[in-house]
Design a protein around this motif. Structure first.
Motif, mmCIF file in Angstrom:
data_model
loop_
_atom_site.group_PDB
_atom_site.id
_atom_site.type_symbol
_atom_site.label_atom_id
_atom_site.label_comp_id
_atom_site.label_asym_id
_atom_site.label_seq_id
_atom_site.Cartn_x
_atom_site.Cartn_y
_atom_site.Cartn_z
ATOM 1 N N SER A 7 -17.247 5.661 -2.320
ATOM 2 C CA SER A 7 -15.823 5.373 -2.527
ATOM 3 C C SER A 7 -15.342 4.209 -1.666
ATOM 4 O O SER A 7 -15.531 4.194 -0.445
ATOM 5 C CB SER A 7 -15.008 6.619 -2.182
ATOM 6 O OG SER A 7 -13.669 6.302 -1.904
ATOM 7 N N ARG A 9 -12.326 3.592 -1.029
ATOM 8 C CA ARG A 9 -11.245 4.103 -0.194
ATOM 9 C C ARG A 9 -11.787 4.552 1.158
ATOM 10 O O ARG A 9 -11.179 4.308 2.201
ATOM 11 C CB ARG A 9 -10.555 5.271 -0.909
ATOM 12 C CG ARG A 9 -9.376 5.850 -0.167
ATOM 13 C CD ARG A 9 -8.649 6.880 -1.011
ATOM 14 N NE ARG A 9 -7.958 6.247 -2.131
ATOM 15 C CZ ARG A 9 -7.281 6.909 -3.069
ATOM 16 N NH1 ARG A 9 -7.231 8.223 -3.026
ATOM 17 N NH2 ARG A 9 -6.676 6.265 -4.046
ATOM 18 N N ASP A 116 1.731 8.647 -3.071
ATOM 19 C CA ASP A 116 0.975 8.251 -4.257
ATOM 20 C C ASP A 116 0.322 6.898 -4.010
ATOM 21 O O ASP A 116 0.651 6.193 -3.041
ATOM 22 C CB ASP A 116 1.899 8.139 -5.470
ATOM 23 C CG ASP A 116 2.108 9.465 -6.184
ATOM 24 O OD1 ASP A 116 1.115 10.205 -6.350
ATOM 25 O OD2 ASP A 116 3.255 9.764 -6.573
ATOM 26 N N ASP A 117 -0.592 6.529 -4.899
ATOM 27 C CA ASP A 117 -1.187 5.204 -4.845
ATOM 28 C C ASP A 117 -0.094 4.141 -4.844
ATOM 29 O O ASP A 117 0.817 4.170 -5.691
ATOM 30 C CB ASP A 117 -2.105 4.975 -6.048
ATOM 31 C CG ASP A 117 -3.403 5.754 -5.940
ATOM 32 O OD1 ASP A 117 -3.698 6.268 -4.854
ATOM 33 O OD2 ASP A 117 -4.110 5.847 -6.965
ATOM 34 N N GLY A 118 -0.190 3.215 -3.897
ATOM 35 C CA GLY A 118 0.762 2.112 -3.841
ATOM 36 C C GLY A 118 2.005 2.377 -3.017
ATOM 37 O O GLY A 118 2.793 1.461 -2.774
ATOM 38 N N ASP A 119 2.206 3.618 -2.595
ATOM 39 C CA ASP A 119 3.364 3.922 -1.762
ATOM 40 C C ASP A 119 3.203 3.328 -0.364
ATOM 41 O O ASP A 119 2.096 3.033 0.078
ATOM 42 C CB ASP A 119 3.547 5.441 -1.623
ATOM 43 C CG ASP A 119 4.142 6.084 -2.865
ATOM 44 O OD1 ASP A 119 4.684 5.338 -3.709
ATOM 45 O OD2 ASP A 119 4.054 7.316 -2.992
ATOM 46 N N GLY A 139 -4.062 6.915 -0.731
ATOM 47 C CA GLY A 139 -3.843 5.763 -1.589
ATOM 48 C C GLY A 139 -2.655 4.913 -1.200
ATOM 49 O O GLY A 139 -2.284 3.980 -1.917
ATOM 50 N N ALA A 140 -2.052 5.227 -0.071
ATOM 51 C CA ALA A 140 -0.866 4.505 0.379
ATOM 52 C C ALA A 140 -1.209 3.543 1.513
ATOM 53 O O ALA A 140 -2.344 3.503 1.992
ATOM 54 C CB ALA A 140 0.199 5.496 0.835
ATOM 55 N N THR A 141 -0.238 2.799 1.941
ATOM 56 C CA THR A 141 -0.409 1.882 3.065
ATOM 57 C C THR A 141 0.668 2.149 4.103
ATOM 58 O O THR A 141 1.766 2.612 3.782
ATOM 59 C CB THR A 141 -0.317 0.405 2.626
ATOM 60 O OG1 THR A 141 0.944 0.191 1.978
ATOM 61 C CG2 THR A 141 -1.444 0.047 1.682
#
Length: 391
Positions: A7, A9, A116-119, A139-141
């Motif tokens: 992965s 990630r 969530d992804d992109g949050d 999935g966040a930053t």
């Protein structure tokens, strides 16, 4: 056969710098080196006897099986009573609380639930090393809000507000703070709540050091502020206050809606916290709290011992922390390339382990974190070696 890639990630995550230092210390000691470790946050006190006895009794009575995923009724009720007594919060033990195997896992299920992804997750820095990694696993930053050491790392609500974007989902606050030792004032806490309410954001409040407070400082649980409870996820546990680091026992408090969703993550990862370990947690919360007071008194004496010693070394400046177990000292005047270089040099030269400020994100460069969770003897020896290194 060529296996497919692991992965991305996970590949993009960095290993924990604090654990890397602990591993390095262990290896040096295995080689016979006399290392003084001020790198970790491991209390050197024994877990209080009443807690140990409760867990042993639970084992003897056959409490070695699964519990309900939320936790045992006894411990859920004890946590609910704690928040009512200490913070004036009325919690439903069956709807607002989840007992977790460590406060770290409580934080993990919280971030996995909220992000969530992109949050984006706003985190004032310097901050604990795992926040960024956990957000990435969801999935966040992390959107760092670097705080200024020259102003005592005060938290400016306007700085939080400037960091908000359309992708912002939550603000993560660590109070008392690791590594800086700051305890937020009531005005700072109110500012965080007002920003979150204004922009429709969640607050994740890591309060694992809530009992480790010094001088006249006072811990204010964010969820106790008017209007904050529905949007706040509070993380805490037993490791620091009760010297129970190896027990791996924590809990997370939130609204019924958030808690219901977090319970899914709990059930599909660890299932539940250890049964007999939870009996120890009940004893910790329901028993006499004098041992906490005694440990905090000792920590404060160690803090003062460490700060006094550091102040006598040219080029190192620090202030006495208001909470937690660390001194966050500035070494920017020492002439080293960066804090990592200083840390490696110190370990190689005089066998003293500290944590580089870079481990704690933006705003950490130019600092080192020194733990005073260990013994007086370790602190005295570390100071002696530091004086020898820079005489």
């Amino acid at each position: 056969m060529r296996l497919r890639a692991i992965s991305k990630r996970v590949q993009h995550l960095e290993l924990s710098e604090t654990y890397a230092i602990l591993d390095r210390v262990r290896k040096l000691r295995e080689q016979g080196e006399d290392v003084v470790d001020l790198g970790g946050g491991e209390p050197d006190f024994r877990t209080p006897d009443n807690i140990v006895h409760a867990a042993v009794d639970a084992l003897s009575n056959g409490e070695t099986h699964y519990t309900a995923s939320r936790g045992t009724k006894a411990l859920l009720d004890a946590v609910a009573q704690k928040y009512k007594t200490e913070h004036g919060l009325e919690l439903d033990a069956d709807k607002n609380i989840i007992i977790t195997p460590s406060a770290k896992h409580a934080l993990f299920i919280a971030l996995m639930t909220l992000l969530d992804d992109g949050d984006e997750l706003i985190v004032p820095t310097p901050s604990w090393v795992s926040y960024k990694a956990m957000a990435a696993m969801a999935g966040a930053t992390v959107k760092a809000v670097p705080l200024d050491g020259t102003t005592g790392f005060m938290l400016d609500p306007q700085a939080l507000e400037r960091a908000i974007t359309p992708r912002t989902k939550a603000i993560l606050i660590n109070n008392p703070n690791n590594p800086t030792g700051r305890v937020l004032t009531r005005e700072e806490v109110l500012g965080v709540v007002q920003v979150a309410l204004k922009h429709g954001l969640y607050i994740v409040s890591d309060e694992i050091y809530e009992k480790v407070i010094y001088d006249q400082s006072r811990h204010i649980s964010i969820a106790s502020i008017e209007g904050a409870a529905p949007i706040t996820v509070t993380i805490s546990g037993f490791s620091k206050a009760y010297a129970m680091t190896g027990w791996r026992l924590g809990y997370v408090v939130s609204s019924e809606e958030i808690s219901h969703q977090m319970l899914k993550v709990q059930q599909h990862t660890v299932g539940c916290a250890g049964s007999f370990i939870q009996s120890g947690g009940v004893a910790a919360l329901a028993g006499c709290q004098r041992r906490i007071t005694e440990m905090v008194v000792s920590y404060q004496q160690r803090r003062d011992r460490l700060v006094s010693g550091l102040e006598k070394i040219n080029g190192i400046t620090c202030i006495a922390p208001e909470g937690a177990l660390y001194v966050f000292a500035s070494i920017s005047a020492m002439g080293f390339e960066n804090s990592m270089a200083f840390t490696r040099w110190l370990l190689d030269t005089v066998k003293v382990a500290v944590t580089p400020g870079t481990a704690f994100g933006e705003g950490g460069e130019g600092y080192i974190r020194l733990s005073f969770a260990g013994s007086d003897e370790d602190i005295d020896e570390a100071i002696r070696r530091l004086h020898f290194a820079f005489q």
